[in-house]
Design an enzyme around this catalytic site. Structure first.
Site, PDB file in Angstrom:
ATOM      1  N   ASN A 101       0.693  -1.025  -0.053  1.00 48.20           N
ATOM      2  CA  ASN A 101      -0.018  -0.167  -0.235  1.00 48.20           C
ATOM      3  C   ASN A 101       0.958   1.235  -0.180  1.00 48.20           C
ATOM      4  O   ASN A 101       0.371   2.251  -0.508  1.00 48.20           O
ATOM      5  CB  ASN A 101      -0.994   0.021   1.004  1.00 48.20           C
ATOM      6  N   GLU A 138       4.961  -3.821  12.540  1.00 51.93           N
ATOM      7  CA  GLU A 138       3.818  -2.645  12.314  1.00 51.93           C
ATOM      8  C   GLU A 138       2.654  -3.450  11.683  1.00 51.93           C
ATOM      9  O   GLU A 138       2.730  -3.820  10.478  1.00 51.93           O
ATOM     10  CB  GLU A 138       4.291  -1.719  11.507  1.00 51.93           C
ATOM     11  N   CYS A 190      -3.116   1.473   7.133  1.00 50.08           N
ATOM     12  CA  CYS A 190      -3.230   0.652   8.084  1.00 50.08           C
ATOM     13  C   CYS A 190      -3.844   1.718   9.240  1.00 50.08           C
ATOM     14  O   CYS A 190      -4.563   1.453  10.370  1.00 50.08           O
ATOM     15  CB  CYS A 190      -2.084   0.348   8.732  1.00 50.08           C
ATOM     16  N   GLU A 192       8.755   2.723  14.461  1.00 47.83           N
ATOM     17  CA  GLU A 192       9.411   3.013  13.367  1.00 47.83           C
ATOM     18  C   GLU A 192       9.276   4.708  13.329  1.00 47.83           C
ATOM     19  O   GLU A 192       8.387   5.499  13.595  1.00 47.83           O
ATOM     20  CB  GLU A 192       8.905   2.852  12.130  1.00 47.83           C
TER      21      GLU A 192
END
Length: 487
Positions: A161, A260, A294, A468
């Site tokens: 994505n 993640e 997400c 991150e």
């Protein structure tokens, strides 16, 4: 006579089908077709790596590891900075390439390239700021010295994505820390990863420091790499289901993991919110990358007093969006990534409608070439339906009504996920009070976009481990070493 420029066109898919990128060399191969989701047509084929290819990549990363970790931080910094500059120079080409293989609208693709490049600039700066520690023991009798060392070879697995940003968000801190990496991008969007490898070459990344491989056998290849004792880090972005499998695999060799994973973001709107600001934020939080994110707002939890006006305003804005091929200038909502993605969205919407929800706009797949689903608003959605539990990953806004602050918190936390949440209220005391009660790793207060290379990105509960970005992101790729000193 005028000489023609030899600068490659990074928007050309054919440039990025040369093969696997291992040890600074392009190893020819094909076998994985890459489709344009706007038409369903094949853009080209990329190499299909074997387990043996993956081991070659580990060998290459090992061969480069000592030299790269010994490279002065300033030199590593300058290479990352040059990579940032090259991405900026080729930004429009990269955006068009992303739009071709991913389908996202060009404005979104341009935004992704700018965001992705910033990770190289941020970690170019962080490479020279790796901190240590020197202090007395509590007794005062001894000294404590703490250094940070590169964790070792890192396997980076990225989703389709955000094919540029998810790669740079991992490569940037890994290289800044002194690690060598093996990047395995999603097979749906591999062209952008290979484009990044070419730009890295041009920026001066030494052979073997960054290796890129694509495969139709991700489980076999990842498992084999994680079994190799030379691999000490796994950084994965993707679904929670796959993340659980990878965590179990990494546990066999006690490999450090950053995860993640999925999200089910609530978007809370209180009666005292600025309606127009909330609608502006809702469109960003929901429709960035056509909802295929997400962090996308999944559940719009709106207080009763503003609920009707919010649904009307959101319906009007969603219905006005232009749907089309991502690379067409007027497109505001591009296609979904695959035909199966459209089927999943349709299943969730049909299930919600069968349980009593009403589509105020959209609600059915578009009958045209490519993989399209229209921007959709659902009201009167039951909290017991599948759409309330699963990540939608598409342009569907499901709206729920609440009465009290306690109701809002209960509904927002009623999920196994905890990646992102959004809250709109003019009362900052309330926003902070509610925010403290929300089970989430990130919270946007009166903002529909929270991602920033300078901020720690990650979630709680089933949404992942580690962070991150920000000053903490580089520490994910380092091991602290403690020296107990007697002077």
């Amino acid at each position: 006579m005028m000489l023609q420029s030899k600068t490659p066109n990074y928007a050309d898919p054919a440039l990025h089908t040369a093969g696997l990128f291992i040890g600074g060399e392009w190893l020819p191969g094909d076998g994985i077709p890459v489709h344009d989701p706007s038409t369903g047509k094949v853009l080209g084929e990329v190499a299909d790596a074997s387990v043996e290819d993956a081991m070659r990549a580990v060998d290459a990363a090992e061969a480069a590891a000592a030299g790269w970790s010994d490279t002065p931080p300033r030199q590593r910094s300058e290479i990352l900075r040059r990579w940032f500059q090259l991405m900026t120079e080729h930004a429009e080409e990269l955006a068009r390439l992303i739009s071709l293989e991913n389908g996202k609208a060009l404005p979104d693709a341009r935004g992704e390239v700018a965001y992705a490049a910033e990770f190289f600039r941020w970690y170019a700066e962080e490479a020279t700021r790796i901190a240590g520690e020197y202090r007395h023991t509590p007794s005062g009798a001894h000294k404590i010295l703490v250094d940070h060392e590169p964790i070792g070879i890192a396997v980076l697995i990225t989703p389709w994505n955000f094919p540029a940003a998810m790669a740079t968000r991992k490569i940037g801190p890994a290289l800044a820390a002194g690690c060598t990496v093996i990047l395995k991008p999603a097979s749906e969007t591999p062209l952008t990863a290979y484009a990044m490898a070419r730009l890295g070459e041009e920026a001066g990344v030494p052979p073997g420091v960054v290796n890129v491989l694509t495969t139709s056998k991700p489980s076999d290849i990842t498992s084999r790499m994680l079994q190799d004792p030379r691999v000490r880090k796994l950084s994965f972005t993707g679904s929670t289901g796959v993340g659980r499998v990878l965590l179990a695999e990494a546990a066999k060799s006690v490999v450090s993991c950053s995860m993640e994973l999925g999200g089910n973001a609530p978007f809370l709107v209180f009666d005292d919110a600025d309606l127009d600001a909330a609608l502006d934020g809702a469109m960003i939080a929901k429709m960035r990358n056509a909802g295929e994110a997400c962090t996308a707002a999944n559940r719009f939890i709106v207080q009763a007093g503003i609920h009707e006006a919010f649904v009307a305003g959101l319906t009007k804005r969603m219905a006005a969006l232009k749907v089309g091929a991502g690379y067409e200038a007027e497109t505001q909502c591009g296609p979904m990534i695959t035909k199966n993605a459209v089927k999943k969205i349709d299943r969730l919407v049909r299930d919600a409608i069968a349980a009593g929800a009403r589509a105020t706009t959209g609600g059915e797949p578009l009958q045209q070439d490519g993989y399209f689903y229209p921007p959709t608003v659902l009201e009167n959605v039951s909290h017991d339906t599948t759409i309330a539990r699963e990540e939608i990953f598409g342009p569907v806004a499901a709206v729920y009504k609440f009465e009290s602050e306690d109701d809002a918190v209960r509904l927002a936390n009623d999920t196994e996920y905890g990646l992102a949440a959004y809250l709109y209220s003019r009362d900052l005391k309330r926003a902070m009070r509610v925010g403290k009660r929300l089970e989430t790793g990130m919270l946007g207060i009166n903002r529909g976009l929270m991602s920033d290379p300078a901020a720690p990105f990650g979630g709680v509960k089933q949404s992942g481990l580690g962070r991150e970005g920000g000053v903490t992101g580089i520490l994910e790729f380092m091991e602290p070493k403690y020296y107990a000193i007697e002077l």
